[in-house]
Design an enzyme around this catalytic site. Structure first.
Site, PDB file in Angstrom:
ATOM      1  N   ARG A 165       0.816  -1.210   0.000  1.00 49.78           N
ATOM      2  CA  ARG A 165       0.000   0.000   0.000  1.00 49.78           C
ATOM      3  C   ARG A 165       0.854   1.266   0.000  1.00 49.78           C
ATOM      4  O   ARG A 165       0.472   2.294   0.566  1.00 49.78           O
ATOM      5  CB  ARG A 165      -0.953   0.016   1.198  1.00 49.78           C
ATOM      6  CG  ARG A 165      -1.900  -1.166   1.271  1.00 49.78           C
ATOM      7  CD  ARG A 165      -2.836  -1.241   0.067  1.00 49.78           C
ATOM      8  NE  ARG A 165      -3.697  -2.400   0.170  1.00 49.78           N
ATOM      9  CZ  ARG A 165      -3.396  -3.601  -0.337  1.00 49.78           C
ATOM     10  NH1 ARG A 165      -2.265  -3.770  -1.005  1.00 49.78           N
ATOM     11  NH2 ARG A 165      -4.220  -4.626  -0.183  1.00 49.78           N
ATOM     12  N   SER A 238     -11.428  -0.750   2.623  1.00 48.56           N
ATOM     13  CA  SER A 238     -10.626  -1.151   3.788  1.00 48.56           C
ATOM     14  C   SER A 238      -9.938   0.081   4.374  1.00 48.56           C
ATOM     15  O   SER A 238      -9.167   0.750   3.693  1.00 48.56           O
ATOM     16  CB  SER A 238      -9.579  -2.186   3.379  1.00 48.56           C
ATOM     17  OG  SER A 238     -10.204  -3.372   2.932  1.00 48.56           O
ATOM     18  N   GLU A 334      -5.408   3.399   5.664  1.00 51.54           N
ATOM     19  CA  GLU A 334      -5.104   3.370   4.237  1.00 51.54           C
ATOM     20  C   GLU A 334      -5.464   4.676   3.534  1.00 51.54           C
ATOM     21  O   GLU A 334      -4.687   5.175   2.724  1.00 51.54           O
ATOM     22  CB  GLU A 334      -5.821   2.202   3.549  1.00 51.54           C
ATOM     23  CG  GLU A 334      -5.160   0.852   3.729  1.00 51.54           C
ATOM     24  CD  GLU A 334      -5.686  -0.163   2.739  1.00 51.54           C
ATOM     25  OE1 GLU A 334      -6.095   0.245   1.627  1.00 51.54           O
ATOM     26  OE2 GLU A 334      -5.690  -1.351   3.068  1.00 51.54           O
TER      27      GLU A 334
END
Length: 339
Positions: A165, A238, A334
């Site tokens: 990520r 998420s 995130e």
């Protein structure tokens, strides 16, 4: 003077459905329009914020200056080899639509990434991933405008500095605007179904030959069964990364929690399922006014209506603190914070 919206409502430009305003907003359809918008912003001294699909941001206040929304469209096959096909798409292309297009071409590589919200241009920023596959696995190169030099630069995979990520674009926010992305996909190959829910669904089909279209359909079914549609219930997908731990840390956790879900990584570390940590801490399904944790997926924070960005972040902080107190692990969000 470009036709910009003034005091634009950003509710429709972020998947959490947060209502904040941008001083100026302009939807961009080409490199020329982008360069013109950035030139005008520079002349007026406006700060610039770039949005794709708005599916991975939390807007926490008024956005002064110019918000640029990438709406460029176009996708094409650049080269066909015996085993691979090189494709290219503009930054504003819808990611899931692009995945479906590659499946229609009979190509392997993106099926596990089906139904991820957002645009192609935003995908490299997060190095999006799901079910054991990441963007970097098929990435070839991209073109991005360097706002410091004013020049268009090509990035190969190494230059993007992909990690879990992560990318150079996330590490240097605001410097580069991604214009188009190229991916190298396979004409033949194996499918990746080693994540438990996907593996079970694949085994139930009783198919013997790899079929990326079937994998994509199963991925969509799994995602739809536990992830809310942002058009119905505002969310950013998420919200937390899966923590990475060493084998020693994992052993300590397993002594107290033998069933803790974990996934080995190439560097010898392990991903621990953040959703499991949040669920075990009792947060799944919790609602606090206008914000909450989704009842079917503890990784997803939701806007029940009227939430502000700070409401989302406040809930995220409380969850993170609780998980840290219970398990000694840090949860990292995130989405990017704007405002």
């Amino acid at each position: 003077m470009l036709a910009v919206q003034q005091q634009a409502d950003l509710c429709a430009y972020n998947s959490l459905g947060i209502t904040e305003r941008a001083e100026y907003l302009l939807e961009i359809g080409s490199d020329r329009e982008l360069i013109g918008a950035l030139t005008e912003a520079r002349q007026h001294g406006w700060p610039v914020t770039v949005l794709g699909g708005g599916s991975n941001v939390v807007i926490t206040g008024y956005l002064a200056g110019l918000v640029v929304v990438m709406r460029s469209r176009g996708r094409r096959v650049l080269r066909r080899d015996t085993d691979a096909v090189l494709i290219e798409g503009e930054a504003g292309e819808n990611w899931h639509d692009l995945v479906n297009w590659t499946l229609d071409l009979g190509l392997y590589g993106l099926e596990n990434l089906s139904l991820i919200p957002g645009t192609l241009g935003a995908a490299p920023v997060q190095n999006i991933g799901a079910y054991g596959v990441e963007l970097q696995d098929t990435f070839h190169s991209l073109d991005a405008l360097d706002r410091v030099t004013g020049k268009i630069r090509q990035f190969d995979r190494a230059a993007c500095q992909f990690a879990y990520r992560e990318s150079v674009f996330k590490q240097m926010p605001g410097r580069y605007v991604i214009l188009r992305v190229r991916l190298k996909l396979r004409r033949h190959g194996q499918i990746r179904v080693d994540y438990a829910p996907l593996d079970s669904a694949w085994q139930a089909t009783c198919l013997q030959r790899p079929d990326p279209r079937v994998v994509a359909r199963l991925v969509c079914q799994i995602r739809q069964s536990k992830l809310p549609d942002p058009a119905v219930l505002g969310n950013a997908g998420s919200f937390f990364k899966n923590p990475l731990v060493t084998s020693e840390q994992l052993g300590i956790l397993q002594a107290s929690y033998p069933g803790i879900p974990h996934y080995p990584q190439p560097d010898g570390r392990y991903k621990v399922a953040a959703g499991w940590l949040i669920d075990q801490s009792g947060w799944k399904g919790v609602r606090d006014g206008s914000v909450g944790v989704h009842a079917l997926q503890a990784l997803v924070l939701v806007n029940h209506g009227g939430a502000r960005g700070e409401d989302i972040l406040s809930l995220a902080r409380r969850i993170s603190e609780d998980v840290h107190n219970r398990f000694g692990l840090e949860l990292e969000m995130e989405p990017q914070r704007l405002g």
